[in-house]
Design a protein around this motif. Structure first.
Motif, PDB file in Angstrom:
ATOM      1  N   PRO A 100      69.026  47.126  26.128  1.00 43.28           N
ATOM      2  CA  PRO A 100      69.645  45.934  25.533  1.00 43.28           C
ATOM      3  C   PRO A 100      68.767  45.206  24.519  1.00 43.28           C
ATOM      4  O   PRO A 100      69.268  44.441  23.708  1.00 43.28           O
ATOM      5  N   LEU A 101      67.473  45.449  24.545  1.00 46.84           N
ATOM      6  CA  LEU A 101      66.573  44.734  23.621  1.00 46.84           C
ATOM      7  C   LEU A 101      66.261  45.522  22.359  1.00 46.84           C
ATOM      8  O   LEU A 101      65.514  45.067  21.493  1.00 46.84           O
ATOM      9  N   ARG A 124      73.762  45.687  20.076  1.00 50.98           N
ATOM     10  CA  ARG A 124      73.962  44.393  19.418  1.00 50.98           C
ATOM     11  C   ARG A 124      72.700  43.798  18.827  1.00 50.98           C
ATOM     12  O   ARG A 124      72.755  43.000  17.918  1.00 50.98           O
ATOM     13  N   ASN A 125      71.555  44.166  19.353  1.00 55.06           N
ATOM     14  CA  ASN A 125      70.318  43.564  18.830  1.00 55.06           C
ATOM     15  C   ASN A 125      69.665  44.378  17.722  1.00 55.06           C
ATOM     16  O   ASN A 125      68.591  44.023  17.246  1.00 55.06           O
TER      17      ASN A 125
HETATM   18  C1  LIG Z   1      69.533  40.569  22.430  1.00 54.42           C
HETATM   19  O1  LIG Z   1      70.904  40.263  22.521  1.00 54.42           O
HETATM   20  C2  LIG Z   1      71.206  39.320  23.528  1.00 54.42           C
HETATM   21  C3  LIG Z   1      72.705  39.215  23.648  1.00 54.42           C
HETATM   22  O2  LIG Z   1      73.369  39.716  22.537  1.00 54.42           O
HETATM   23  C4  LIG Z   1      70.543  38.020  23.179  1.00 54.42           C
HETATM   24  O3  LIG Z   1      70.821  37.058  24.181  1.00 54.42           O
HETATM   25  C5  LIG Z   1      69.048  38.229  23.088  1.00 54.42           C
HETATM   26  O4  LIG Z   1      68.411  37.064  22.670  1.00 54.42           O
HETATM   27  C6  LIG Z   1      68.720  39.339  22.120  1.00 54.42           C
HETATM   28  N1  LIG Z   1      67.315  39.637  22.196  1.00 54.42           N
HETATM   29  C7  LIG Z   1      66.583  39.862  21.129  1.00 54.42           C
HETATM   30  C8  LIG Z   1      65.162  40.204  21.382  1.00 54.42           C
HETATM   31  O5  LIG Z   1      67.023  39.783  19.996  1.00 54.42           O
END
Ligand SMILES: *[C@@H]1O[C@H](CO)[C@@H](O)[C@H](O)[C@H]1NC(C)=O
Ligand SMILES: *[C@@H]1O[C@H](CO)[C@@H](O)[C@H](O)[C@H]1NC(C)=O
Ligand SMILES: *[C@@H]1O[C@H](CO)[C@@H](O)[C@H](O)[C@H]1NC(C)=O
Ligand SMILES: *[C@@H]1O[C@H](CO)[C@@H](O)[C@H](O)[C@H]1NC(C)=O
Ligand SMILES: *[C@@H]1O[C@H](CO)[C@@H](O)[C@H](O)[C@H]1NC(C)=O
Length: 223
Positions: A100-101, A124-125
């Protein structure tokens, strides 16, 4: 590069005081802080014994044919995955779900030929997606639609015949779109409509043998 080489040499000679860390890993990946360098190891499998807290995993120049998402469950902290220079032909959506990161996904020099609307839905990131030197000839529907944070998209050295990467507005944060060395012969204004109001700063189209440009560019935008 030189640091990782030094590490390999030190591991080999047993020069490091904590050399046990080098040899405990059967696959001989070099781990330096939270970075695991598993490049150039003829790997056919994802190592399963690296520290679970690594944030960078370098799998380049190996013999990987797939990246099964389940094999990444352990590495959920990854922000950078470099899987370039392998023989991977498929990217499963669940990979990003396990990571997810993930901010940078490098998939250059592989055998990817198809992207679906699902391929990147969990990414998404992602800020950078490197797909140069693959076998992508056609983009159908909207595989990049969910990539709201994407800043750089590299699709150079594929077989694309159009700049159209989607049918809907998307990629609102994209700054660099690299499409050089494809088979784009006609440049049509509407085939960039999917970018809408994106803040594109660089559009690379070199080595495409463009013979025709259709539709005048609007005064507000420069390519
Ligand atoms: C990754 O995505 C999540 C949800 O979309 C968000 O809450 C989080 O801050 C993001 N983390 C980074 C490192 O961008
Ligand atoms: C993924 O993990 C399974 C179970 O540990 C293993 O059998 C398989 O070889 C792994 N595949 C890759 C490509 O690493
Ligand atoms: C990461 O894991 C390794 C070994 O599993 C440990 O030695 C190291 O302290 C950990 N790093 C952080 C920042 O937690
Ligand atoms: C991975 O290793 C290769 C080969 O050493 C190097 O060129 C590449 O920059 C590395 N990737 C990352 C993300 O460090
Ligand atoms: C693009 O930006 C202009 C000016 O900021 C705005 O009027 C227009 O509605 C925007 N179009 C889209 C599709 O977002």
């Amino acid at each position: 590069m030189s640091r990782s080489l030094l590490w390999h040499i030190s591991c080999f000679l047993g020069l490091l005081p904590f050399w046990i860390q080098c040899t405990s890993s059967a696959n001989s990946c070099a781990v330096w802080h939270e970075v695991a360098d598993c490049s150039h190891l003829k790997l056919t499998q994802i190592p399963d014994d690296l520290p679970a807290n690594i944030t960078v995993l370098n799998l380049t120049h190996n013999q990987l044919r797939k990246l099964p998402p389940a094999n990444f469950t352990r590495y959920s902290q990854l922000t950078i995955l470099d899987a370039g220079f392998n023989s991977i032909s498929k990217l499963e959506p669940e990979l990003c779900q396990k990571l997810p990161l993930l901010g940078i996904l490098n998939f250059q020099h592989n055998e990817l030929y198809q992207l679906s609307d699902k391929t990147f839905i969990f990414c998404r990131n992602l800020t950078e997606l490197h797909l140069r030197y693959n076998l992508i000839h056609k983009i159908q529907n909207n595989p990049f639609k969910g990539l709201k944070n994407l800043i750089k998209l590299d699709l150079s050295h594929n077989g694309l015949s159009s700049t159209k990467l989607g049918t809907q507005l998307q990629l609102e944060n994209l700054q660099e779109l690299l499409l050089s060395n494809n088979k784009i012969h006609v440049l049509k204004r509407e085939e960039l409509d999917f970018l809408g109001n994106s803040s594109l700063k660089k559009l690379e189209l070199s080595s495409n043998q463009i013979k025709e440009i259709q539709g005048a560019p609007s005064s507000s935008k420069s390519y």
